[in-house]
Scaffold this motif. Structure first.
Motif, PDB file in Angstrom:
ATOM      1  N   UNK A   1       5.911 -24.397 -14.307  1.00  0.00           N
ATOM      2  CA  UNK A   1       5.538 -22.986 -14.139  1.00  0.00           C
ATOM      3  C   UNK A   1       4.133 -22.733 -14.687  1.00  0.00           C
ATOM      4  N   UNK A   2       3.748 -23.439 -15.747  1.00  0.00           N
ATOM      5  CA  UNK A   2       2.414 -23.270 -16.307  1.00  0.00           C
ATOM      6  C   UNK A   2       1.350 -23.883 -15.404  1.00  0.00           C
ATOM      7  N   UNK A   3       1.667 -25.048 -14.838  1.00  0.00           N
ATOM      8  CA  UNK A   3       0.723 -25.690 -13.930  1.00  0.00           C
ATOM      9  C   UNK A   3       0.504 -24.813 -12.698  1.00  0.00           C
ATOM     10  N   UNK A   4       1.575 -24.237 -12.175  1.00  0.00           N
ATOM     11  CA  UNK A   4       1.452 -23.356 -11.012  1.00  0.00           C
ATOM     12  C   UNK A   4       0.558 -22.164 -11.325  1.00  0.00           C
ATOM     13  N   UNK A   5       0.726 -21.595 -12.512  1.00  0.00           N
ATOM     14  CA  UNK A   5      -0.094 -20.452 -12.900  1.00  0.00           C
ATOM     15  C   UNK A   5      -1.551 -20.855 -13.092  1.00  0.00           C
ATOM     16  N   UNK A   6      -1.779 -22.000 -13.729  1.00  0.00           N
ATOM     17  CA  UNK A   6      -3.147 -22.484 -13.917  1.00  0.00           C
ATOM     18  C   UNK A   6      -3.823 -22.801 -12.588  1.00  0.00           C
ATOM     19  N   UNK A   7      -3.001 -23.128 -11.579  1.00  0.00           N
ATOM     20  CA  UNK A   7      -3.546 -23.439 -10.258  1.00  0.00           C
ATOM     21  C   UNK A   7      -3.777 -22.188  -9.421  1.00  0.00           C
ATOM     22  N   UNK A   8      -3.558 -21.008 -10.020  1.00  0.00           N
ATOM     23  CA  UNK A   8      -3.905 -19.769  -9.342  1.00  0.00           C
ATOM     24  C   UNK A   8      -2.753 -18.967  -8.777  1.00  0.00           C
ATOM     25  N   UNK A   9      -1.521 -19.386  -8.991  1.00  0.00           N
ATOM     26  CA  UNK A   9      -0.384 -18.648  -8.444  1.00  0.00           C
ATOM     27  C   UNK A   9      -0.095 -17.420  -9.300  1.00  0.00           C
ATOM     28  N   UNK A  10       0.250 -16.319  -8.659  1.00  0.00           N
ATOM     29  CA  UNK A  10       0.548 -15.066  -9.343  1.00  0.00           C
ATOM     30  C   UNK A  10       1.763 -15.247 -10.256  1.00  0.00           C
ATOM     31  N   UNK A  11       1.609 -14.844 -11.527  1.00  0.00           N
ATOM     32  CA  UNK A  11       2.678 -15.007 -12.510  1.00  0.00           C
ATOM     33  C   UNK A  11       3.942 -14.262 -12.105  1.00  0.00           C
ATOM     34  N   UNK A  12       3.787 -13.132 -11.412  1.00  0.00           N
ATOM     35  CA  UNK A  12       4.967 -12.357 -11.008  1.00  0.00           C
ATOM     36  C   UNK A  12       5.810 -13.130 -10.012  1.00  0.00           C
ATOM     37  N   UNK A  13       5.153 -13.870  -9.110  1.00  0.00           N
ATOM     38  CA  UNK A  13       5.889 -14.658  -8.122  1.00  0.00           C
ATOM     39  C   UNK A  13       6.545 -15.868  -8.774  1.00  0.00           C
ATOM     40  N   UNK A  14       5.870 -16.455  -9.743  1.00  0.00           N
ATOM     41  CA  UNK A  14       6.462 -17.599 -10.436  1.00  0.00           C
ATOM     42  C   UNK A  14       7.746 -17.174 -11.142  1.00  0.00           C
ATOM     43  N   UNK A  15       7.684 -16.048 -11.854  1.00  0.00           N
ATOM     44  CA  UNK A  15       8.886 -15.553 -12.532  1.00  0.00           C
ATOM     45  C   UNK A  15      10.007 -15.297 -11.530  1.00  0.00           C
ATOM     46  N   UNK A  16       9.671 -14.686 -10.405  1.00  0.00           N
ATOM     47  CA  UNK A  16      10.687 -14.388  -9.390  1.00  0.00           C
ATOM     48  C   UNK A  16      11.308 -15.666  -8.836  1.00  0.00           C
ATOM     49  N   UNK A  17      10.519 -16.727  -8.712  1.00  0.00           N
ATOM     50  CA  UNK A  17      11.051 -18.005  -8.226  1.00  0.00           C
ATOM     51  C   UNK A  17      12.089 -18.553  -9.207  1.00  0.00           C
ATOM     52  N   UNK A  18      11.817 -18.438 -10.492  1.00  0.00           N
ATOM     53  CA  UNK A  18      12.782 -18.931 -11.486  1.00  0.00           C
ATOM     54  C   UNK A  18      14.012 -18.040 -11.551  1.00  0.00           C
ATOM     55  N   UNK A  19      13.864 -16.754 -11.288  1.00  0.00           N
ATOM     56  CA  UNK A  19      15.051 -15.910 -11.134  1.00  0.00           C
ATOM     57  C   UNK A  19      15.876 -16.391  -9.943  1.00  0.00           C
ATOM     58  N   UNK A  20      15.156 -16.775  -8.892  1.00  0.00           N
ATOM     59  CA  UNK A  20      15.838 -17.295  -7.707  1.00  0.00           C
ATOM     60  C   UNK A  20      16.585 -18.581  -7.997  1.00  0.00           C
ATOM     61  N   UNK A  21      16.013 -19.448  -8.839  1.00  0.00           N
ATOM     62  CA  UNK A  21      16.730 -20.660  -9.242  1.00  0.00           C
ATOM     63  C   UNK A  21      18.051 -20.298  -9.913  1.00  0.00           C
ATOM     64  N   UNK A  22      18.025 -19.286 -10.793  1.00  0.00           N
ATOM     65  CA  UNK A  22      19.244 -18.869 -11.483  1.00  0.00           C
ATOM     66  C   UNK A  22      20.268 -18.306 -10.493  1.00  0.00           C
ATOM     67  N   UNK A  23      19.806 -17.507  -9.551  1.00  0.00           N
ATOM     68  CA  UNK A  23      20.714 -16.953  -8.539  1.00  0.00           C
ATOM     69  C   UNK A  23      21.288 -18.060  -7.649  1.00  0.00           C
ATOM     70  N   UNK A  24      20.438 -19.010  -7.274  1.00  0.00           N
ATOM     71  CA  UNK A  24      20.917 -20.147  -6.482  1.00  0.00           C
ATOM     72  C   UNK A  24      21.933 -20.948  -7.284  1.00  0.00           C
ATOM     73  N   UNK A  25      21.658 -21.122  -8.590  1.00  0.00           N
ATOM     74  CA  UNK A  25      22.620 -21.808  -9.443  1.00  0.00           C
ATOM     75  C   UNK A  25      23.947 -21.071  -9.496  1.00  0.00           C
ATOM     76  N   UNK A  26      23.904 -19.738  -9.512  1.00  0.00           N
ATOM     77  CA  UNK A  26      25.142 -18.963  -9.486  1.00  0.00           C
ATOM     78  C   UNK A  26      25.924 -19.193  -8.211  1.00  0.00           C
ATOM     79  N   UNK A  27      25.226 -19.232  -7.077  1.00  0.00           N
ATOM     80  CA  UNK A  27      25.885 -19.502  -5.804  1.00  0.00           C
ATOM     81  C   UNK A  27      26.491 -20.906  -5.789  1.00  0.00           C
ATOM     82  N   UNK A  28      25.775 -21.862  -6.399  1.00  0.00           N
ATOM     83  CA  UNK A  28      26.290 -23.234  -6.481  1.00  0.00           C
ATOM     84  C   UNK A  28      27.546 -23.283  -7.342  1.00  0.00           C
ATOM     85  N   UNK A  29      27.578 -22.524  -8.446  1.00  0.00           N
ATOM     86  CA  UNK A  29      28.771 -22.484  -9.297  1.00  0.00           C
ATOM     87  C   UNK A  29      29.974 -21.985  -8.498  1.00  0.00           C
TER      88      UNK A  29
END
Length: 362
Positions: free
Chosen positions: A292-320
């Motif tokens: 997540x830090x490398x993505x931000x240093x490479x110019x990606x918007x921090x808000x989108x990075x956070x949302x992607x990790x929220x998506x990982x958690x939601x996807x993990x919930x669906x997997x459970x």
């Protein structure tokens, strides 16, 4: 002694949902009031080379999360006969929660060396495990449950320490750790409630309430950071709830539930540790080499990075949910599903870092 005081109606979570949502909203409001206070009196977090922010911002906003949770757990201990555990274990969990909160707040104030921090976390984890909170068996797909015996407390200690630090490591962008915790708690509460895990169900809602009160002050623009007191506390409690979900309820859930919910966080941290170990870098030294830090240093918007990790958690919930209802022969396939989106993410970040000519990731 049975750790559950008595068996509730199997639809308790559904029947009591309006009251629990009201409790969640009340704790969120209380948390928000405390966080607003911490904006005025919180410890200043000054920018440096390894941090993403560029101006002095107060931290220790996680005090609001802790205060709301401890208020809720105190009410649960006093009035929540359906959801509470037997006194020795319940008091052990509360004592461990208070201890990790105090230690991590002191860490915010005095910036302890990593080994000192780890030792203090170990003591807090030992309090919880010593009170009786320990994994008893591990459910392997196709094989079934394997009794852990003496290895159960050892595994539990390692698990609590790893998740506590993983959430601490991942707390480097606005809303990332808090949003991931909130999504994971809501899924965990829903899953535990449907399976009769009323302690996990209610306690996950308490933590969700505290985080919900903090998040608007931290995302999309940070007026305050949660600090170690927030990130370590959230990781510690999620790890504890992951253990509690395995046997303190009507239907035992797999020990894999919380790892799947936190798959994005745990995979990022594990990938980074392995990469740094292979490169023979000091694992205890602060860095900016997480994905997540490398993505931000490479110019990606921090808000989108956070949302992607929220998506990982939601996807993990669906997997459970899929894992709990999948035929036995498909369970081994289902549990590896989070590797696919994480692999895509890792490749995307690597490509973006290459185009941005970042060089070594740090």
């Amino acid at each position: 002694m049975n750790p559950v005081q008595f068996v509730a109606h199997p639809d308790f979570a559904t029947l009591a949902l309006p009251r629990h949502l009201a409790l969640l909203a009340g704790l969120a409001l209380f948390s928000g009031i405390v966080v607003r206070t911490m904006i005025s009196v919180g410890v200043p977090d000054r920018p440096d080379a390894r941090k993403a922010h560029t101006r002095v911002t107060p931290k220790s906003g996680g005090v609001g999360i802790v205060a709301a949770f401890l208020l809720g757990i105190s009410l649960l201990y006093r009035y929540g006969e359906v959801s509470r555990l037997a006194a020795p274990l319940f008091l052990g969990v509360i004592a461990a929660a208070v201890l990790i909160a105090v230690v991590s707040l002191l860490d915010d104030l005095f910036d302890f060396p990593f080994l000192v921090k780890l030792g203090a976390q170990f003591v807090a984890a030992l309090v919880a495990v010593g009170a009786g909170l320990s994994a008893r068996k591990f459910d392997f797909p196709l094989i079934g449950g394997v009794e852990l015996g003496w290895f159960g407390p050892v595994l539990s200690l390692g698990w609590i320490l790893y998740v506590t630090n993983a959430m601490n490591f991942i707390d480097g962008l606005n809303g990332l750790a808090a949003g991931t915790t909130l999504v994971a708690c809501l899924f965990l509460a829903g899953i535990a409630g449907l399976h009769g895990g009323f302690f996990v169900y209610t306690t996950a809602l308490l933590l969700a309430g505290g985080v919900a009160g903090f998040l608007p002050f931290n995302y999309p623009r940070a007026r305050v950071f949660m600090g170690d007191v927030g990130s370590q506390f959230c990781g510690f409690m999620l790890a504890v709830l992951g253990i509690a979900a395995t046997h303190y309820q009507r239907v035992s859930l797999s020990f894999l539930v919380v790892p799947l919910l936190l798959s994005g966080v745990l995979l990022d941290v594990s990938f980074t540790l392995v990469r740094r170990a292979v490169a023979r870098q000091n694992l205890a030294r602060a860095h900016r080499g997480h994905l997540y830090q490398v993505a931000h240093r490479a110019g990606m918007d921090a808000r989108w990075i956070a949302a992607i990790y929220w998506g990982f958690a939601a996807f993990g919930g669906a997997v459970v949910v899929a894992f709990l209802h999948a035929p036995t022969d498909l369970k081994p396939v289902v549990i590896f599903a989070p590797l696919l989106p994480f692999g895509v993410w890792a490749l995307y970040v690597a490509g973006r870092a290459r185009r941005a000519a970042l060089g070594p990731w740090g």
